[in-house]
Design a protein around this motif. Structure first.
Motif, PDB file in Angstrom:
ATOM      1  N   LYS A 144       0.856  -1.182   0.099  1.00  0.00           N
ATOM      2  CA  LYS A 144       0.103   0.079   0.164  1.00  0.00           C
ATOM      3  C   LYS A 144       0.927   1.325   0.006  1.00  0.00           C
ATOM      4  O   LYS A 144       0.332   2.445  -0.235  1.00  0.00           O
ATOM      5  N   ASP A 148       2.404   2.921  -7.391  1.00  0.00           N
ATOM      6  CA  ASP A 148       1.319   2.450  -8.073  1.00  0.00           C
ATOM      7  C   ASP A 148       0.007   2.337  -7.531  1.00  0.00           C
ATOM      8  O   ASP A 148      -1.025   2.698  -7.840  1.00  0.00           O
ATOM      9  N   TYR A 149       0.322   1.714  -6.203  1.00  0.00           N
ATOM     10  CA  TYR A 149      -1.086   1.803  -5.326  1.00  0.00           C
ATOM     11  C   TYR A 149      -1.843   3.016  -4.917  1.00  0.00           C
ATOM     12  O   TYR A 149      -2.770   3.162  -5.220  1.00  0.00           O
ATOM     13  N   CYS A 152      -2.262   5.114  -8.727  1.00  0.00           N
ATOM     14  CA  CYS A 152      -2.888   4.818 -10.039  1.00  0.00           C
ATOM     15  C   CYS A 152      -4.484   4.134  -9.693  1.00  0.00           C
ATOM     16  O   CYS A 152      -4.658   3.531 -10.724  1.00  0.00           O
ATOM     17  N   TYR A 153      -4.804   4.041  -8.726  1.00  0.00           N
ATOM     18  CA  TYR A 153      -5.976   3.530  -8.438  1.00  0.00           C
ATOM     19  C   TYR A 153      -7.009   4.348  -7.649  1.00  0.00           C
ATOM     20  O   TYR A 153      -6.502   5.490  -6.686  1.00  0.00           O
ATOM     21  N   ASP A 154      -8.404   4.444  -8.145  1.00  0.00           N
ATOM     22  CA  ASP A 154      -9.278   5.098  -7.321  1.00  0.00           C
ATOM     23  C   ASP A 154      -9.775   4.254  -5.987  1.00  0.00           C
ATOM     24  O   ASP A 154      -9.067   3.112  -5.621  1.00  0.00           O
ATOM     25  N   GLY A 157     -10.619   0.648  -7.186  1.00  0.00           N
ATOM     26  CA  GLY A 157      -9.845   0.078  -7.330  1.00  0.00           C
ATOM     27  C   GLY A 157      -8.783  -0.366  -6.370  1.00  0.00           C
ATOM     28  O   GLY A 157      -7.948  -1.458  -6.565  1.00  0.00           O
ATOM     29  N   LYS A 158      -8.434   0.467  -5.197  1.00  0.00           N
ATOM     30  CA  LYS A 158      -7.540   0.065  -4.250  1.00  0.00           C
ATOM     31  C   LYS A 158      -8.066  -1.055  -3.454  1.00  0.00           C
ATOM     32  O   LYS A 158      -7.376  -1.877  -3.114  1.00  0.00           O
ATOM     33  N   ALA A 161      -7.233  -3.934  -5.594  1.00  0.00           N
ATOM     34  CA  ALA A 161      -5.937  -4.370  -5.719  1.00  0.00           C
ATOM     35  C   ALA A 161      -5.335  -5.075  -4.393  1.00  0.00           C
ATOM     36  O   ALA A 161      -4.493  -5.764  -4.272  1.00  0.00           O
ATOM     37  N   ASP A 226      -7.168  -7.820  -9.837  1.00  0.00           N
ATOM     38  CA  ASP A 226      -6.268  -7.150 -10.604  1.00  0.00           C
ATOM     39  C   ASP A 226      -4.817  -7.884 -10.779  1.00  0.00           C
ATOM     40  O   ASP A 226      -4.463  -8.263  -9.698  1.00  0.00           O
TER      41      ASP A 226
END
Length: 259
Positions: A144, A148-149, A152-154, A157-158, A161, A226
């Motif tokens: 976390k 990228d975490y 790159c994620y909303d 998305g998190k 992920a 993902d």
């Protein structure tokens, strides 16, 4: 002694006799008499010392709360092979009781991970369970913090992920445990201990039956993952240390915990 007395009860009596030693307060004459009687029983019922230890050792259940009411933690994917490696039974319990009117699950009912087996095997299982659980929690925190975490994620998305990372990590650990099971099986075969493994499995099955356990199979729902996060979890799972030594014993305990 009753003719139809079970091997389990006979083994327990032999183990109790062998506990009567001078160090534990018996006189030398009492200790010798107990040892002689234990030897006669082992000869009469064709039991070896190892068989006595296997059949007489105490069995117990341990329960670990997943903290989740519906979807179980990805760690559950590798607990079957963990139990197999340690020679114990794994099952889940919880999230099944519902209000009779609303049919909603009770709010305090969370999925529990349960294990049942011989005390020595359960100690090994408990050790490995916490090694795996703590490693997954630690590696998720590191994941976390990655660029990228974080960028790159909303929010949705998190969440995916995070689950995908843990899923990949659990799958990798599960495969490693499977390999350890196969290596262990081959080692016992090479050492001529196949009959003892069968005895342990039969004893566990009988103890489960005597304790009134019954099980039903359940199907785990598939979830989207993902791919990148899953791959990162797979890599993290390869680095978890599962090779810390544990004490061995004639009762069939593991000499080591894999590679």
């Amino acid at each position: 002694m009753p003719i139809n007395e079970s091997r389990e009860n006979i083994a327990a009596k032999i183990a109790a006799l062998l506990e009567k030693t001078v160090d534990k307060g018996c006189t030398e004459a009492e200790a010798l008499q107990a040892a002689e009687l234990a030897g006669k029983l082992m000869t009469k019922y064709n039991l070896t010392m190892t068989e006595v230890e296997i059949e007489a050792q105490p069995y117990e259940e341990r329960e670990y709360d997943s903290g989740r009411k519906k979807d179980s933690h990805p760690i559950s994917d590798c607990l079957g092979n963990l139990a197999r490696y340690c020679g114990v039974k794994f099952f889940t319990r919880g999230s099944g009781k519902r209000d009779r009117w609303t049919r909603r699950a009770f709010p305090d009912m969370t999925v529990k991970y349960c294990f049942y087996g011989a005390k020595h095997d359960m100690e090994i299982m408990d050790y490995l369970y916490h090694v795996i659980k703590n490693a997954m929690e630690h590696e998720l925190k590191l994941f976390k913090r990655s660029y990228d975490y974080r960028f790159c994620y909303d929010t949705a998305g998190k969440r995916m992920a995070s689950f995908s990372f843990l899923d990949g990590m659990a799958d990798r650990i599960n495969y490693r445990l499977y390999e350890m099971c196969e290596e262990q099986k081959q080692e016992y075969h090479n050492e001529g201990k196949g009959a003892l493994i069968v005895l342990k499995e039969e004893t566990l099955a009988q103890r489960l039956k005597d304790a009134g356990y019954s099980f039903v199979s359940v199907t785990k729902n598939a979830r989207s993952i993902d791919g990148w996060a899953y791959e990162q979890g797979d890599k993290a799972g390869s680095g978890v240390s599962l090779n810390r030594g544990m004490g061995s014993g004639t009762s069939g305990g593991m000499k080591y915990l894999g590679a």
